[in-house]
Write a protein that holds these residues in place. Structure first.
Motif, PDB file in Angstrom:
ATOM      1  N   ARG A 130      25.197 -12.438  52.874  1.00 54.46           N
ATOM      2  CA  ARG A 130      25.037 -12.396  51.417  1.00 54.46           C
ATOM      3  C   ARG A 130      23.848 -11.527  51.016  1.00 54.46           C
ATOM      4  N   ILE A 131      22.760 -11.594  51.783  1.00 55.97           N
ATOM      5  CA  ILE A 131      21.613 -10.732  51.512  1.00 55.97           C
ATOM      6  C   ILE A 131      22.023  -9.269  51.607  1.00 55.97           C
ATOM      7  N   GLY A 132      22.739  -8.927  52.662  1.00 57.30           N
ATOM      8  CA  GLY A 132      23.202  -7.549  52.827  1.00 57.30           C
ATOM      9  C   GLY A 132      24.126  -7.112  51.725  1.00 57.30           C
ATOM     10  N   SER A 133      25.035  -7.989  51.311  1.00 56.32           N
ATOM     11  CA  SER A 133      25.993  -7.665  50.257  1.00 56.32           C
ATOM     12  C   SER A 133      25.294  -7.408  48.926  1.00 56.32           C
ATOM     13  N   VAL A 134      24.372  -8.294  48.556  1.00 56.79           N
ATOM     14  CA  VAL A 134      23.632  -8.117  47.299  1.00 56.79           C
ATOM     15  C   VAL A 134      22.796  -6.842  47.346  1.00 56.79           C
ATOM     16  N   ALA A 135      22.141  -6.584  48.474  1.00 54.61           N
ATOM     17  CA  ALA A 135      21.307  -5.393  48.604  1.00 54.61           C
ATOM     18  C   ALA A 135      22.134  -4.123  48.453  1.00 54.61           C
ATOM     19  N   ARG A 136      23.323  -4.109  49.029  1.00 56.14           N
ATOM     20  CA  ARG A 136      24.178  -2.911  48.926  1.00 56.14           C
ATOM     21  C   ARG A 136      24.641  -2.695  47.498  1.00 56.14           C
ATOM     22  N   ARG A 137      24.952  -3.773  46.797  1.00 54.54           N
ATOM     23  CA  ARG A 137      25.363  -3.618  45.397  1.00 54.54           C
ATOM     24  C   ARG A 137      24.240  -3.001  44.576  1.00 54.54           C
ATOM     25  N   TYR A 138      23.010  -3.435  44.817  1.00 57.50           N
ATOM     26  CA  TYR A 138      21.880  -2.898  44.059  1.00 57.50           C
ATOM     27  C   TYR A 138      21.580  -1.452  44.432  1.00 57.50           C
ATOM     28  N   SER A 139      21.913  -1.046  45.650  1.00 53.26           N
ATOM     29  CA  SER A 139      21.678   0.340  46.055  1.00 53.26           C
ATOM     30  C   SER A 139      22.710   1.282  45.452  1.00 53.26           C
ATOM     31  N   GLY A 140      23.752   0.712  44.836  1.00 55.62           N
ATOM     32  CA  GLY A 140      24.779   1.529  44.200  1.00 55.62           C
ATOM     33  C   GLY A 140      25.953   1.826  45.106  1.00 55.62           C
ATOM     34  N   ASN A 141      25.929   1.332  46.337  1.00 60.33           N
ATOM     35  CA  ASN A 141      27.023   1.570  47.273  1.00 60.33           C
ATOM     36  C   ASN A 141      27.364   0.277  48.002  1.00 60.33           C
ATOM     37  N   PRO A 142      28.353  -0.471  47.517  1.00 58.31           N
ATOM     38  CA  PRO A 142      28.709  -1.740  48.155  1.00 58.31           C
ATOM     39  C   PRO A 142      29.400  -1.579  49.492  1.00 58.31           C
ATOM     40  N   ASN A 143      29.788  -0.336  49.841  1.00 55.26           N
ATOM     41  CA  ASN A 143      30.467  -0.090  51.113  1.00 55.26           C
ATOM     42  C   ASN A 143      29.455  -0.166  52.252  1.00 55.26           C
ATOM     43  N   PRO A 144      29.672  -1.024  53.245  1.00 50.36           N
ATOM     44  CA  PRO A 144      28.709  -1.142  54.349  1.00 50.36           C
ATOM     45  C   PRO A 144      28.775   0.014  55.338  1.00 50.36           C
ATOM     46  N   ILE A 145      29.801   0.855  55.256  1.00 51.79           N
ATOM     47  CA  ILE A 145      29.963   1.966  56.183  1.00 51.79           C
ATOM     48  C   ILE A 145      29.429   3.243  55.538  1.00 51.79           C
ATOM     49  N   VAL A 146      28.460   3.865  56.193  1.00 51.58           N
ATOM     50  CA  VAL A 146      27.815   5.066  55.672  1.00 51.58           C
ATOM     51  C   VAL A 146      27.863   6.151  56.740  1.00 51.58           C
ATOM     52  N   THR A 147      28.111   7.382  56.302  1.00 53.95           N
ATOM     53  CA  THR A 147      28.058   8.531  57.207  1.00 53.95           C
ATOM     54  C   THR A 147      26.909   9.424  56.775  1.00 53.95           C
ATOM     55  N   HIS A 148      26.065   9.772  57.731  1.00 50.98           N
ATOM     56  CA  HIS A 148      24.951  10.689  57.461  1.00 50.98           C
ATOM     57  C   HIS A 148      24.963  11.756  58.554  1.00 50.98           C
ATOM     58  N   GLY A 149      25.475  12.929  58.207  1.00 45.02           N
ATOM     59  CA  GLY A 149      25.639  13.966  59.213  1.00 45.02           C
ATOM     60  C   GLY A 149      26.548  13.477  60.319  1.00 45.02           C
ATOM     61  N   PRO A 150      26.120  13.577  61.571  1.00 44.06           N
ATOM     62  CA  PRO A 150      26.956  13.116  62.691  1.00 44.06           C
ATOM     63  C   PRO A 150      26.835  11.617  62.963  1.00 44.06           C
ATOM     64  N   LEU A 151      26.059  10.921  62.143  1.00 38.88           N
ATOM     65  CA  LEU A 151      25.820   9.497  62.381  1.00 38.88           C
ATOM     66  C   LEU A 151      26.790   8.630  61.590  1.00 38.88           C
ATOM     67  N   ASP A 152      27.387   7.660  62.258  1.00 38.40           N
ATOM     68  CA  ASP A 152      28.216   6.645  61.615  1.00 38.40           C
ATOM     69  C   ASP A 152      27.411   5.355  61.595  1.00 38.40           C
ATOM     70  N   ILE A 153      27.148   4.834  60.391  1.00 35.55           N
ATOM     71  CA  ILE A 153      26.222   3.711  60.218  1.00 35.55           C
ATOM     72  C   ILE A 153      26.955   2.540  59.590  1.00 35.55           C
ATOM     73  N   ASP A 154      26.854   1.384  60.204  1.00 38.57           N
ATOM     74  CA  ASP A 154      27.415   0.151  59.666  1.00 38.57           C
ATOM     75  C   ASP A 154      26.242  -0.709  59.204  1.00 38.57           C
ATOM     76  N   LEU A 155      26.010  -0.764  57.887  1.00 44.61           N
ATOM     77  CA  LEU A 155      24.867  -1.494  57.344  1.00 44.61           C
ATOM     78  C   LEU A 155      24.995  -2.992  57.568  1.00 44.61           C
ATOM     79  N   ALA A 156      26.221  -3.509  57.539  1.00 46.60           N
ATOM     80  CA  ALA A 156      26.421  -4.945  57.742  1.00 46.60           C
ATOM     81  C   ALA A 156      26.135  -5.341  59.190  1.00 46.60           C
ATOM     82  N   ALA A 157      26.609  -4.541  60.125  1.00 44.21           N
ATOM     83  CA  ALA A 157      26.409  -4.831  61.546  1.00 44.21           C
ATOM     84  C   ALA A 157      25.077  -4.304  62.056  1.00 44.21           C
ATOM     85  N   ARG A 158      24.385  -3.510  61.231  1.00 41.18           N
ATOM     86  CA  ARG A 158      23.114  -2.882  61.612  1.00 41.18           C
ATOM     87  C   ARG A 158      23.280  -2.075  62.895  1.00 41.18           C
TER      88      ARG A 158
END
Length: 219
Positions: A111-139
């Protein structure tokens, strides 16, 4: 993230504090509303965990006062009050989520992660940054399908940059994100963590503005 925990139950408070710390987040724990008021006046928090029944008053009043001042820090209520009317009152007062005790600590983390992502403007836990695949929920971070292991502090620092792409963050701001108010911080701690991130994620992942701070760069 730097999280303020307002909870007078010492057993539960310790468990929540340890859970947050194991997630790589920083937590400041207070047991009274007067101490909570002093904390929010003295530091910038990314999220507040709020009990509703404190020794010196009701948390709902603290929340209403917070919102009346224009404070937009996300708040998750943690309480034994489980009536629908209690939930409605909490949400209408400005809470972002409401968790009834007893609760599973893993659910709290989610729930902390979910609320934080909503406030960051991107509720999707999966983020791509260049060649990096990032799962914010799974860290977790992968490059080309291969996992990259980050320590809790390295992840917390990387997450701080991901949450503010392009924004320059000072050394003091980063220390506030990574450490509680009473923690002893070595003078070169941020530099050490930045160096390790560069080695693991790419030399350009963190850009330095000498004398000013750091920002997210290219991996």
């Amino acid at each position: 993230m730097r999280i303020l925990l307002i909870e007078d139950d010492t057993v539960l408070g310790a468990a929540v504090r340890d859970q947050i710390a194991s997630d790589g987040q920083t937590v400041d724990w207070v047991t009274r509303l007067d101490a909570a008021g002093a904390a929010v006046r003295g530091a910038a928090f990314d999220l507040i965990l709020l009990d509703l029944m404190l020794p010196d008053g009701r948390g709902i009043g603290f929340l209403k006062a917070l919102r009346a001042r224009g404070e937009v820090t996300p708040v998750i209520i943690l309480t034994a009050l489980d009536q629908v009317s209690d939930r409605i009152e909490g949400l209408n007062a400005g809470a972002d989520d409401y968790l009834v005790k007893p609760f599973d600590l893993a659910e709290l983390s989610a729930r902390i992660g979910s609320v934080a992502r909503r406030y960051s403007g991107n509720p999707n836990p999966i983020v791509t940054h260049g060649p990096l695949d990032i799962d914010l929920a799974a860290r977790s971070v992968h490059r080309g399908g291969k996992p990259i292991q980050l320590t809790a502090r390295e992840w917390a620092l990387f997450e701080a940059f991901l949450a503010r792409p392009g924004q320059l963050l000072s050394k003091a701001q980063l220390e506030d994100k990574l450490y509680a108010y009473d923690a002893e911080v070595e003078s070169n701690t941020i530099e050490v963590h930045v160096s390790r991130l560069r080695k693991k994620l790419g030399a350009g992942i963190v850009e330095t503005e000498r004398g000013l701070g750091y920002r997210l760069g290219k991996a």
